[in-house]
Motif scaffolding. Structure first.
Motif, mmCIF file in Angstrom:
data_model
loop_
_atom_site.group_PDB
_atom_site.id
_atom_site.type_symbol
_atom_site.label_atom_id
_atom_site.label_comp_id
_atom_site.label_asym_id
_atom_site.label_seq_id
_atom_site.Cartn_x
_atom_site.Cartn_y
_atom_site.Cartn_z
ATOM 1 N N SER A 114 42.054 20.072 42.624
ATOM 2 C CA SER A 114 42.497 21.084 43.266
ATOM 3 C C SER A 114 42.663 22.402 42.888
ATOM 4 C CB SER A 114 44.134 20.418 43.845
ATOM 5 O OG SER A 114 44.007 19.358 44.659
ATOM 6 N N GLY A 115 42.753 23.334 43.627
ATOM 7 C CA GLY A 115 42.798 24.750 43.135
ATOM 8 C C GLY A 115 44.186 25.119 42.621
ATOM 9 N N TYR A 116 44.353 26.250 41.995
ATOM 10 C CA TYR A 116 45.500 26.697 41.322
ATOM 11 C C TYR A 116 46.477 27.173 42.379
ATOM 12 C CZ TYR A 116 48.571 28.809 37.768
ATOM 13 O OH TYR A 116 49.394 29.393 37.007
ATOM 14 N N ALA A 117 47.658 26.737 41.964
ATOM 15 C CA ALA A 117 48.860 27.476 42.854
ATOM 16 C C ALA A 117 49.366 28.793 42.635
ATOM 17 C CB ALA A 117 49.993 26.563 42.679
ATOM 18 N N PHE A 118 48.552 29.924 43.137
ATOM 19 C CA PHE A 118 48.799 31.073 42.821
ATOM 20 C C PHE A 118 49.918 31.533 43.547
ATOM 21 C CE2 PHE A 118 44.215 31.225 41.923
ATOM 22 C CZ PHE A 118 44.081 31.736 40.745
ATOM 23 N N SER A 119 50.632 32.459 43.081
ATOM 24 C CA SER A 119 51.965 32.924 43.924
ATOM 25 C C SER A 119 51.462 34.154 44.647
ATOM 26 C CB SER A 119 52.948 33.438 42.860
ATOM 27 O OG SER A 119 52.600 34.371 42.199
ATOM 28 N N SER A 120 52.185 34.687 45.354
ATOM 29 C CA SER A 120 51.800 35.799 46.497
ATOM 30 C C SER A 120 51.805 37.182 45.517
ATOM 31 C CB SER A 120 52.859 36.220 47.380
ATOM 32 O OG SER A 120 54.211 36.195 46.679
ATOM 33 N N SER A 121 52.567 37.267 44.447
ATOM 34 C CA SER A 121 52.405 38.379 43.560
ATOM 35 C C SER A 121 50.922 38.467 42.720
ATOM 36 C CB SER A 121 53.586 38.449 42.652
ATOM 37 O OG SER A 121 53.618 37.527 41.870
ATOM 38 N N ASP A 122 50.313 37.380 42.626
ATOM 39 C CA ASP A 122 48.833 37.389 42.022
ATOM 40 C C ASP A 122 47.867 37.877 42.912
ATOM 41 O OD1 ASP A 122 50.019 35.779 39.759
ATOM 42 O OD2 ASP A 122 49.874 33.953 40.836
ATOM 43 N N PHE A 123 48.139 38.271 44.107
ATOM 44 C CA PHE A 123 46.938 38.696 44.826
ATOM 45 C C PHE A 123 47.328 40.318 45.147
ATOM 46 C CE2 PHE A 123 48.028 34.608 46.837
ATOM 47 C CZ PHE A 123 46.965 33.767 46.580
ATOM 48 N N ILE A 124 45.868 40.853 45.081
ATOM 49 C CA ILE A 124 45.863 42.396 44.781
ATOM 50 C C ILE A 124 44.498 42.783 45.526
ATOM 51 C CG2 ILE A 124 47.254 43.001 42.941
ATOM 52 C CD1 ILE A 124 44.492 43.141 41.275
ATOM 53 N N SER A 125 44.234 43.663 46.403
ATOM 54 C CA SER A 125 43.043 44.140 47.175
ATOM 55 C C SER A 125 41.866 44.303 46.153
ATOM 56 C CB SER A 125 43.796 45.268 48.058
ATOM 57 O OG SER A 125 43.772 46.411 47.106
ATOM 58 N N THR A 126 41.962 44.728 45.054
ATOM 59 C CA THR A 126 40.976 45.087 44.104
ATOM 60 C C THR A 126 41.177 44.515 42.899
ATOM 61 O OG1 THR A 126 41.689 47.335 43.330
ATOM 62 C CG2 THR A 126 40.234 47.117 45.345
ATOM 63 N N GLY A 127 40.046 44.238 42.124
ATOM 64 C CA GLY A 127 40.061 43.706 40.683
ATOM 65 C C GLY A 127 38.713 43.055 40.336
ATOM 66 N N LEU A 128 38.974 42.264 39.392
ATOM 67 C CA LEU A 128 37.775 41.665 38.588
ATOM 68 C C LEU A 128 37.453 40.387 39.081
ATOM 69 C CD1 LEU A 128 38.329 42.860 34.978
ATOM 70 C CD2 LEU A 128 36.936 43.826 36.548
ATOM 71 N N ASN A 129 38.623 39.388 39.420
ATOM 72 C CA ASN A 129 38.653 37.941 39.805
ATOM 73 C C ASN A 129 38.833 37.899 41.142
ATOM 74 O OD1 ASN A 129 37.474 36.955 36.862
ATOM 75 N ND2 ASN A 129 39.554 37.979 36.559
ATOM 76 N N LYS A 130 37.768 37.469 41.846
ATOM 77 C CA LYS A 130 38.003 36.999 43.247
ATOM 78 C C LYS A 130 38.735 35.786 43.238
ATOM 79 C CE LYS A 130 34.617 40.099 45.716
ATOM 80 N NZ LYS A 130 33.681 40.059 46.604
ATOM 81 N N ILE A 131 39.452 35.542 44.512
ATOM 82 C CA ILE A 131 40.220 34.375 44.721
ATOM 83 C C ILE A 131 39.706 33.633 46.076
ATOM 84 C CG2 ILE A 131 42.478 32.950 45.093
ATOM 85 C CD1 ILE A 131 43.829 35.040 43.394
ATOM 86 N N ILE A 132 39.332 32.356 45.929
ATOM 87 C CA ILE A 132 38.746 31.693 46.841
ATOM 88 C C ILE A 132 39.939 31.017 47.860
ATOM 89 C CG2 ILE A 132 37.194 29.853 47.625
ATOM 90 C CD1 ILE A 132 35.597 30.275 45.110
ATOM 91 N N LYS A 133 39.884 31.216 48.983
ATOM 92 C CA LYS A 133 41.004 30.780 49.867
ATOM 93 C C LYS A 133 40.154 29.868 51.066
ATOM 94 C CE LYS A 133 44.731 34.334 49.272
ATOM 95 N NZ LYS A 133 45.319 35.214 50.117
ATOM 96 N N ILE A 134 41.291 29.163 51.767
ATOM 97 C CA ILE A 134 40.713 28.266 52.855
ATOM 98 C C ILE A 134 39.708 29.074 53.538
ATOM 99 C CG2 ILE A 134 41.043 26.867 54.962
ATOM 100 C CD1 ILE A 134 43.758 25.762 53.294
ATOM 101 N N LYS A 135 40.217 30.403 54.061
ATOM 102 C CA LYS A 135 39.456 31.075 55.033
ATOM 103 C C LYS A 135 38.051 31.428 54.723
ATOM 104 C CE LYS A 135 41.243 35.595 53.180
ATOM 105 N NZ LYS A 135 42.052 36.893 53.844
ATOM 106 N N ASN A 136 37.964 31.405 53.125
ATOM 107 C CA ASN A 136 36.445 31.790 52.819
ATOM 108 C C ASN A 136 35.284 30.677 52.710
ATOM 109 O OD1 ASN A 136 38.498 33.324 50.250
ATOM 110 N ND2 ASN A 136 37.261 34.615 51.825
#
Length: 299
Positions: A114-136
């Motif tokens: 299973s993937g990692y349980a990121f918190s809502s504060s971990d998400f930003i619009s730009t950066g170095l490491n993209k996060i794969i969500k279900i929608k992706n």
């Protein structure tokens, strides 16, 4: 301002020749994207057809070694079952399998992480490491055109949650069978050249060894019958369904010998790599398309 003032207002309008040039550029890009999508789709269909012939119909090509062992060298390359080669009855499922094959559990060749349980504060619009969500997860690929980024530093504990080229991901939360396009159990290949982080409720297949065919596992897991089986065993509400790693690992399937998996991979891997190349080109063309659209608005 009165309406008459607007009517008399002068606006910069490019010449009809320039307008046609920009429209031609745009149409050329769209045609190229459409062509690449069609080619990628044909390759997907070809891989699926080969999988079905080898692992559903059991008509994989007879190897030179097997043909020699049964004393009939002329059978080399011929379809196994259609050529009358030896099959045995598997009493558990009342189905015939080629000699050397067996029925088993998916967990014997893969594990689901299973993937990692990121918190809502971990998400930003730009950066170095993209996060794969279900929608992706947009079968047959992982599409990160629209994605969030991780706000923190990539520490060691997160590295095991990175998706790498060739990984196979599955959504473990989604709609029920009433909405098949977004139903739980969507499967996609990660065909990007950079690593990305995997969010919770997205499962990643971990292979037991290097001999296990990734594409064999992808085709099995993304098949319609497997999807329906996962949906039938899902839990949740009327609008949301969930599946677990243990449910995925508990799927039953016919497991071929390692040499058959290896041969299958050698046949389809070049096609998967081409699919990856075409999708990379499509991404670049979509970026170019947006640039042309901006130019159309600014001329």
């Amino acid at each position: 301002l009165e309406w008459e003032d607007f009517c008399e207002m002068e606006l910069p309008v490019p010449s009809i020749e320039r307008q046609r040039e920009i429209v031609q550029e745009y149409n050329t890009i769209i045609e190229r994207i459409t062509l690449l999508e069609q080619i990628a789709k044909k390759l997907e269909e070809t891989i699926k057809a080969i999988y079905s012939r080898w692992f559903v119909d059991y008509d994989f090509p007879i190897s030179k070694e097997y043909a020699k062992a049964i004393g009939n060298a002329e059978l080399e390359g011929m379809p196994y079952k259609s050529s009358g080669c030896e099959m045995f009855l598997c009493n558990i499922f009342d189905e015939e399998l080629p000699v050397g094959w067996r029925y088993g559990y998916f967990r014997e060749i893969i594990k689901v992480q299973s993937g990692y349980a990121f918190s809502s504060s971990d998400f930003i619009s730009t950066g170095l490491n993209k996060i794969i969500k279900i929608k992706n997860i947009k079968p047959p690929i992982i599409d990160l055109t629209e994605s969030d980024y991780y706000s923190g530093v990539l520490v060691n504990k997160l590295k095991k949650y990175q998706a790498k080229f060739g990984d196979i991901l599955i959504s473990m939360t989604g709609s029920t069978a009433n909405q098949m396009n977004s139903a739980v159990g969507q499967v996609g290949r990660y065909l990007l050249k950079y690593n990305s982080l995997i969010n919770q409720r997205v499962g990643s297949l971990i292979f037991s060894n290097d001999v296990v065919s990734r594409e064999f596992c992808y085709q099995f897991l993304s098949g319609r019958d497997t999807h329906l089986e996962l949906l039938a065993g899902s839990t949740g509400s009327a609008n949301q369904a969930n599946i677990s790693p243990s449910q995925i690992e508990g799927l039953r399937l016919s497991i071929p010998p390692k040499n058959i998996m290896f041969r299958f991979d050698s046949v389809v891997r070049p096609m998967v790599e081409l699919i990856s190349l075409y999708h990379a080109q499509i991404d670049k063309l979509n970026e170019l398309k947006e640039i042309v659209v901006v130019r159309m608005l600014r001329v």
